[in-house]
Scaffold this motif. Structure first.
Motif, mmCIF file in Angstrom:
data_model
loop_
_atom_site.group_PDB
_atom_site.id
_atom_site.type_symbol
_atom_site.label_atom_id
_atom_site.label_comp_id
_atom_site.label_asym_id
_atom_site.label_seq_id
_atom_site.Cartn_x
_atom_site.Cartn_y
_atom_site.Cartn_z
ATOM 1 N N UNK A 107 26.478 -34.385 18.420
ATOM 2 C CA UNK A 107 25.524 -33.412 17.787
ATOM 3 C C UNK A 107 24.339 -33.897 16.907
ATOM 4 N N UNK A 108 24.677 -35.269 17.547
ATOM 5 C CA UNK A 108 22.644 -36.582 17.441
ATOM 6 C C UNK A 108 22.180 -35.474 17.854
ATOM 7 N N UNK A 109 22.188 -35.221 19.162
ATOM 8 C CA UNK A 109 21.164 -34.813 20.316
ATOM 9 C C UNK A 109 20.884 -33.261 19.414
ATOM 10 N N UNK A 110 21.674 -32.525 19.021
ATOM 11 C CA UNK A 110 21.843 -30.690 18.374
ATOM 12 C C UNK A 110 20.733 -31.294 17.194
ATOM 13 N N UNK A 111 21.182 -32.123 16.750
ATOM 14 C CA UNK A 111 21.050 -32.371 15.057
ATOM 15 C C UNK A 111 19.425 -32.674 15.252
ATOM 16 N N UNK A 112 18.638 -33.627 16.104
ATOM 17 C CA UNK A 112 17.176 -33.399 16.885
ATOM 18 C C UNK A 112 16.519 -32.758 16.694
ATOM 19 N N UNK A 113 17.439 -32.116 17.866
ATOM 20 C CA UNK A 113 16.963 -30.615 18.599
ATOM 21 C C UNK A 113 16.305 -29.205 17.520
ATOM 22 N N UNK A 114 17.261 -29.140 16.743
ATOM 23 C CA UNK A 114 17.292 -28.585 15.165
ATOM 24 C C UNK A 114 15.897 -29.047 14.343
ATOM 25 N N UNK A 115 15.868 -30.031 13.776
ATOM 26 C CA UNK A 115 15.094 -30.259 13.134
ATOM 27 C C UNK A 115 13.288 -30.380 13.376
ATOM 28 N N UNK A 116 13.874 -30.794 14.782
ATOM 29 C CA UNK A 116 12.664 -30.102 15.669
ATOM 30 C C UNK A 116 11.690 -28.580 15.591
ATOM 31 N N UNK A 117 13.305 -27.479 15.967
ATOM 32 C CA UNK A 117 12.928 -26.198 15.471
ATOM 33 C C UNK A 117 12.332 -25.953 14.671
ATOM 34 N N UNK A 118 12.849 -26.503 13.068
ATOM 35 C CA UNK A 118 12.878 -26.717 12.029
ATOM 36 C C UNK A 118 11.887 -26.176 11.249
ATOM 37 N N UNK A 119 11.606 -27.262 11.998
ATOM 38 C CA UNK A 119 10.115 -28.133 11.215
ATOM 39 C C UNK A 119 8.657 -28.090 11.824
ATOM 40 N N UNK A 120 9.276 -28.242 13.312
ATOM 41 C CA UNK A 120 7.990 -28.131 13.879
ATOM 42 C C UNK A 120 7.844 -26.444 14.437
ATOM 43 N N UNK A 121 9.029 -26.245 15.413
ATOM 44 C CA UNK A 121 8.850 -24.864 16.416
ATOM 45 C C UNK A 121 9.948 -24.903 17.416
ATOM 46 N N UNK A 122 10.040 -23.942 17.632
ATOM 47 C CA UNK A 122 11.142 -23.656 19.090
ATOM 48 C C UNK A 122 10.013 -24.031 20.402
ATOM 49 N N UNK A 123 9.012 -24.128 20.454
ATOM 50 C CA UNK A 123 8.793 -24.478 21.832
ATOM 51 C C UNK A 123 8.401 -25.964 22.266
ATOM 52 N N UNK A 124 8.165 -26.516 20.668
ATOM 53 C CA UNK A 124 8.726 -27.995 20.800
ATOM 54 C C UNK A 124 10.012 -28.306 21.127
ATOM 55 N N UNK A 125 10.985 -28.093 20.439
ATOM 56 C CA UNK A 125 11.886 -27.992 20.462
ATOM 57 C C UNK A 125 12.793 -27.810 21.671
ATOM 58 N N UNK A 126 12.086 -26.768 22.701
ATOM 59 C CA UNK A 126 12.890 -26.003 23.752
ATOM 60 C C UNK A 126 12.315 -27.249 24.876
ATOM 61 N N UNK A 127 10.065 -27.791 24.403
ATOM 62 C CA UNK A 127 10.016 -28.970 25.228
ATOM 63 C C UNK A 127 11.314 -29.672 25.333
ATOM 64 N N UNK A 128 11.513 -30.168 24.263
ATOM 65 C CA UNK A 128 12.095 -31.419 24.667
ATOM 66 C C UNK A 128 13.760 -31.640 24.880
ATOM 67 N N UNK A 129 14.200 -29.734 24.630
ATOM 68 C CA UNK A 129 15.586 -30.090 25.398
ATOM 69 C C UNK A 129 15.691 -30.058 26.666
ATOM 70 N N UNK A 130 14.672 -29.573 27.303
ATOM 71 C CA UNK A 130 14.477 -28.906 29.208
ATOM 72 C C UNK A 130 14.483 -30.468 29.640
#
Length: 229
Positions: free
Chosen positions: A185-208
């Motif tokens: 879940x550390x992967x998901x936590x990191x992605x959620x922090x990016x989405x919450x604090x920076x924005x979904x576009x950056x989170x999506x790019x890292x997810x990809x």
């Protein structure tokens, strides 16, 4: 946004490295809007994990003046209750490999970490995030009473017993406290922090980039209560 991933002796390497890599990639994808480092309450040193004695180097000290977010990992070792561990294994002295996880988590209470985490929890501008048993580090220090949180499914009863509201979810967002469940879940936590604090576009790019899709719905204490079946 500066994030410090907090290491302690016996930590689980994946709990720390998974969010570290995700957040580091988020920094690259956001022109440096996110920075992340490995730290320790005692300052720069080599910190020995609970997985085969694998070491990671904390390059700095946990610093509440610099950190916007702290990420606290859990421990790795044998699963069990503290009562199962012989007295001589609990006491001070040489650390054995493959110790019981509750003992490794409990040992953090004898360090400077709980006091620093309390200061962080009391600070209005700092968010504390945890992976797996990291929430139990906070709970055992008496810092999660009345808060919604999650942890590894084997530790939910222990979390609940400390006065926290244990939630069976992969990620729980309780405002300035964000907790993740099992190790990955550390992967998901990191992605959620990016989405919450920076924005979904950056989170999506890292997810990809990581070829990993976040799982489940982030649980928040919002909206109507579900009707029981």
């Amino acid at each position: 946004m500066h994030i410090q991933v907090v290491l302690f002796d016996g930590f689980d390497p994946l709990d720390a490295i998974a969010p570290y890599e995700v957040l580091h990639a988020g920094g690259s994808a956001s022109d440096g809007a996110v920075t992340v480092e490995l730290v320790c309450a005692e300052g720069p040193r080599e910190v020995i994990s609970g997985t085969g004695g694998l070491p990671l180097r904390a390059t700095g000290a946990l610093d509440l003046e610099r950190a916007d977010i702290l990420v606290v990992p859990g421990a790795s070792g044998r699963v069990g209750e503290p009562g199962e561990v012989p007295e001589e294994e609990v006491g001070a002295g040489e650390r054995e490999q493959d110790e019981f996880i509750p003992v490794l988590l409990g040992r953090t209470l004898t360090t400077e970490l709980p006091a620093l985490l309390k200061q962080a929890m009391d600070a209005p501008d700092i968010t504390v995030a945890t992976v797996c048993g990291g929430s139990l580090v906070l709970a055992m220090a008496g810092l999660l009473e009345g808060r919604h949180a999650t942890t590894h499914h084997l530790g939910l009863d222990m979390l609940d017993a400390t006065g926290a509201h244990a939630v069976h979810a992969r990620i729980v967002d309780d405002g300035d406290l964000i907790t993740g469940a099992g190790v990955t879940s550390g992967l998901d936590l990191g992605l959620y922090l990016l989405e919450r604090e920076v924005g979904p576009r950056v989170a999506h790019a890292v997810e990809e980039l990581f070829c990993h899709e976040r799982r489940g719905t982030v649980w928040r204490a919002q909206g109507p209560m579900p009707t029981p079946h």
